[in-house]
Design a protein around this motif. Sequence first.
Motif, PDB file in Angstrom:
ATOM      1  N   UNK B  90      -4.577  -0.627   6.273  1.00  0.00           N
ATOM      2  CA  UNK B  90      -3.338  -0.093   6.808  1.00  0.00           C
ATOM      3  C   UNK B  90      -2.449   0.260   5.608  1.00  0.00           C
ATOM      4  N   UNK B  91      -1.733   1.374   5.686  1.00  0.00           N
ATOM      5  CA  UNK B  91      -0.836   1.766   4.598  1.00  0.00           C
ATOM      6  C   UNK B  91       0.459   2.307   5.182  1.00  0.00           C
ATOM      7  N   UNK B  92       1.532   2.176   4.431  1.00  0.00           N
ATOM      8  CA  UNK B  92       2.837   2.638   4.892  1.00  0.00           C
ATOM      9  C   UNK B  92       3.573   3.338   3.768  1.00  0.00           C
ATOM     10  N   UNK B  93       4.465   4.243   4.143  1.00  0.00           N
ATOM     11  CA  UNK B  93       5.303   4.901   3.143  1.00  0.00           C
ATOM     12  C   UNK B  93       6.655   5.238   3.748  1.00  0.00           C
ATOM     13  N   UNK B  94       7.630   5.411   2.842  1.00  0.00           N
ATOM     14  CA  UNK B  94       8.936   5.930   3.226  1.00  0.00           C
ATOM     15  C   UNK B  94       8.965   7.348   2.697  1.00  0.00           C
ATOM     16  N   UNK B  95       8.832   8.326   3.563  1.00  0.00           N
ATOM     17  CA  UNK B  95       8.603   9.694   3.147  1.00  0.00           C
ATOM     18  C   UNK B  95       9.828  10.305   2.483  1.00  0.00           C
ATOM     19  N   UNK B  96       9.583  11.052   1.395  1.00  0.00           N
ATOM     20  CA  UNK B  96      10.630  11.808   0.722  1.00  0.00           C
ATOM     21  C   UNK B  96      10.715  13.184   1.343  1.00  0.00           C
ATOM     22  N   UNK B  97      11.798  13.488   2.006  1.00  0.00           N
ATOM     23  CA  UNK B  97      11.919  14.798   2.621  1.00  0.00           C
ATOM     24  C   UNK B  97      12.373  15.801   1.558  1.00  0.00           C
ATOM     25  N   UNK B  98      11.593  16.861   1.400  1.00  0.00           N
ATOM     26  CA  UNK B  98      11.915  17.876   0.399  1.00  0.00           C
ATOM     27  C   UNK B  98      11.340  17.586  -0.963  1.00  0.00           C
ATOM     28  N   UNK B  99      10.587  16.507  -1.095  1.00  0.00           N
ATOM     29  CA  UNK B  99      10.023  16.179  -2.395  1.00  0.00           C
ATOM     30  C   UNK B  99       8.537  15.972  -2.311  1.00  0.00           C
ATOM     31  N   UNK B 100       7.983  15.361  -3.313  1.00  0.00           N
ATOM     32  CA  UNK B 100       6.549  15.112  -3.335  1.00  0.00           C
ATOM     33  C   UNK B 100       6.210  13.978  -2.378  1.00  0.00           C
ATOM     34  N   UNK B 101       4.917  13.830  -2.119  1.00  0.00           N
ATOM     35  CA  UNK B 101       4.438  12.761  -1.255  1.00  0.00           C
ATOM     36  C   UNK B 101       4.858  11.411  -1.809  1.00  0.00           C
ATOM     37  N   UNK B 102       5.297  10.520  -0.942  1.00  0.00           N
ATOM     38  CA  UNK B 102       5.710   9.218  -1.431  1.00  0.00           C
ATOM     39  C   UNK B 102       4.523   8.272  -1.579  1.00  0.00           C
ATOM     40  N   UNK B 103       4.736   7.220  -2.347  1.00  0.00           N
ATOM     41  CA  UNK B 103       3.665   6.269  -2.614  1.00  0.00           C
ATOM     42  C   UNK B 103       3.281   5.527  -1.342  1.00  0.00           C
ATOM     43  N   UNK B 104       2.026   5.084  -1.308  1.00  0.00           N
ATOM     44  CA  UNK B 104       1.528   4.303  -0.190  1.00  0.00           C
ATOM     45  C   UNK B 104       1.496   2.826  -0.577  1.00  0.00           C
ATOM     46  N   UNK B 105       1.933   1.987   0.355  1.00  0.00           N
ATOM     47  CA  UNK B 105       1.845   0.537   0.198  1.00  0.00           C
ATOM     48  C   UNK B 105       0.737   0.067   1.142  1.00  0.00           C
ATOM     49  N   UNK B 106      -0.273  -0.575   0.599  1.00  0.00           N
ATOM     50  CA  UNK B 106      -1.449  -0.958   1.368  1.00  0.00           C
ATOM     51  C   UNK B 106      -1.436  -2.430   1.736  1.00  0.00           C
ATOM     52  N   UNK B 107      -2.072  -2.721   2.864  1.00  0.00           N
ATOM     53  CA  UNK B 107      -2.403  -4.097   3.198  1.00  0.00           C
ATOM     54  C   UNK B 107      -3.673  -4.506   2.459  1.00  0.00           C
ATOM     55  N   UNK B 108      -4.125  -5.731   2.703  1.00  0.00           N
ATOM     56  CA  UNK B 108      -5.278  -6.257   1.974  1.00  0.00           C
ATOM     57  C   UNK B 108      -6.603  -5.921   2.632  1.00  0.00           C
ATOM     58  N   UNK B 109      -6.550  -5.317   3.822  1.00  0.00           N
ATOM     59  CA  UNK B 109      -7.764  -4.846   4.469  1.00  0.00           C
ATOM     60  C   UNK B 109      -8.355  -5.832   5.462  1.00  0.00           C
ATOM     61  N   UNK B 110      -9.077  -5.279   6.438  1.00  0.00           N
ATOM     62  CA  UNK B 110      -9.841  -6.058   7.416  1.00  0.00           C
ATOM     63  C   UNK B 110     -11.262  -5.535   7.433  1.00  0.00           C
ATOM     64  N   UNK B 111     -12.218  -6.438   7.238  1.00  0.00           N
ATOM     65  CA  UNK B 111     -13.628  -6.061   7.274  1.00  0.00           C
ATOM     66  C   UNK B 111     -14.111  -6.075   8.716  1.00  0.00           C
ATOM     67  N   UNK B 112     -14.465  -4.899   9.228  1.00  0.00           N
ATOM     68  CA  UNK B 112     -14.965  -4.774  10.590  1.00  0.00           C
ATOM     69  C   UNK B 112     -16.491  -4.712  10.568  1.00  0.00           C
ATOM     70  N   UNK B 113     -17.101  -5.570  11.369  1.00  0.00           N
ATOM     71  CA  UNK B 113     -18.560  -5.558  11.528  1.00  0.00           C
ATOM     72  C   UNK B 113     -18.867  -5.275  12.990  1.00  0.00           C
ATOM     73  N   UNK B 114     -19.545  -4.151  13.244  1.00  0.00           N
ATOM     74  CA  UNK B 114     -19.921  -3.799  14.609  1.00  0.00           C
ATOM     75  C   UNK B 114     -21.394  -4.129  14.788  1.00  0.00           C
ATOM     76  N   UNK B 115     -21.662  -5.078  15.666  1.00  0.00           N
ATOM     77  CA  UNK B 115     -23.019  -5.574  15.872  1.00  0.00           C
ATOM     78  C   UNK B 115     -23.758  -4.716  16.901  1.00  0.00           C
ATOM     79  N   UNK B 116     -24.993  -4.286  16.567  1.00  0.00           N
ATOM     80  CA  UNK B 116     -25.761  -3.467  17.527  1.00  0.00           C
ATOM     81  C   UNK B 116     -26.122  -4.259  18.775  1.00  0.00           C
TER      82      UNK B 116
END
Lengths: 111, 116
Positions: B90-116
């Motif tokens: 998951x990532x979040x940003x506070x967008x700069x309107x009229x400027x360049x893309x703002x930086x992304x702040x990431x979470x630490x991640x979730x490992x998803x395992x889908x079992x057949x």
Amino acid sequence: DAGVTQSPTHLIKTRGQQVTLRCSPKSGHDTVSWYQQALGQGPQFIFQYYEEEERQRGNFPDRFSGHQFPNYSSELNVNALLLGDSALYLCASSLMQHEQYFGPGTRLTVT
Amino acid sequence: DQQVKQNSPSLSVQEGRISILNCDYTNSMFDYFLWYKKYPAEGPTFLISISSIKDKNEDGRFTVFLNKSAKHLSLHIVPSQPGDSAVYFCAASARNYGGATNKLIFGTGTLLAVQP
């Protein structure tokens, strides 16, 4: 249409050395951001280049520097390498406000 | 200070069932949220995003829900497939309107395992 490319794929350096990583953005993108991803963590923002200038910077020391060229490609330089600099270095490109697209990364190991 | 949190390091789901991945944030300035999927030895791949003016966004099997009052978002994958097995950030940003893309702040991640 080529996506974001990075070179090299892997790199092994010794403490105290300097390293340069390279990134070519996705076609049509003008902004390049660099991230560091340590093992088990999410990517951490290093800095961003737009119009050949550093526009934003994260909480990284001055040993980390960069450059953006007129063709929008970018370099990340790290001086005086420390063991703790060992990580996956990710480059992301974007166009104005849109989503960032990541390259495959450069795995840096400092021994 | 972890501004974006993914409290579940891992999740295991049966093929065909729903996968729900959760994310919480603390910074009220964030107004744009993204989900990325990452396979080993590859960079993160953009999946889906949502602006704070919306509470839901769908793209095929993927739906993101945003609850601004709770500062919470979730990613639903229906139906889950074995190829969905990866780390989801998951990532979040506070967008700069009229400027360049703002930086992304990431979470630490979730490992998803889908079992057949």
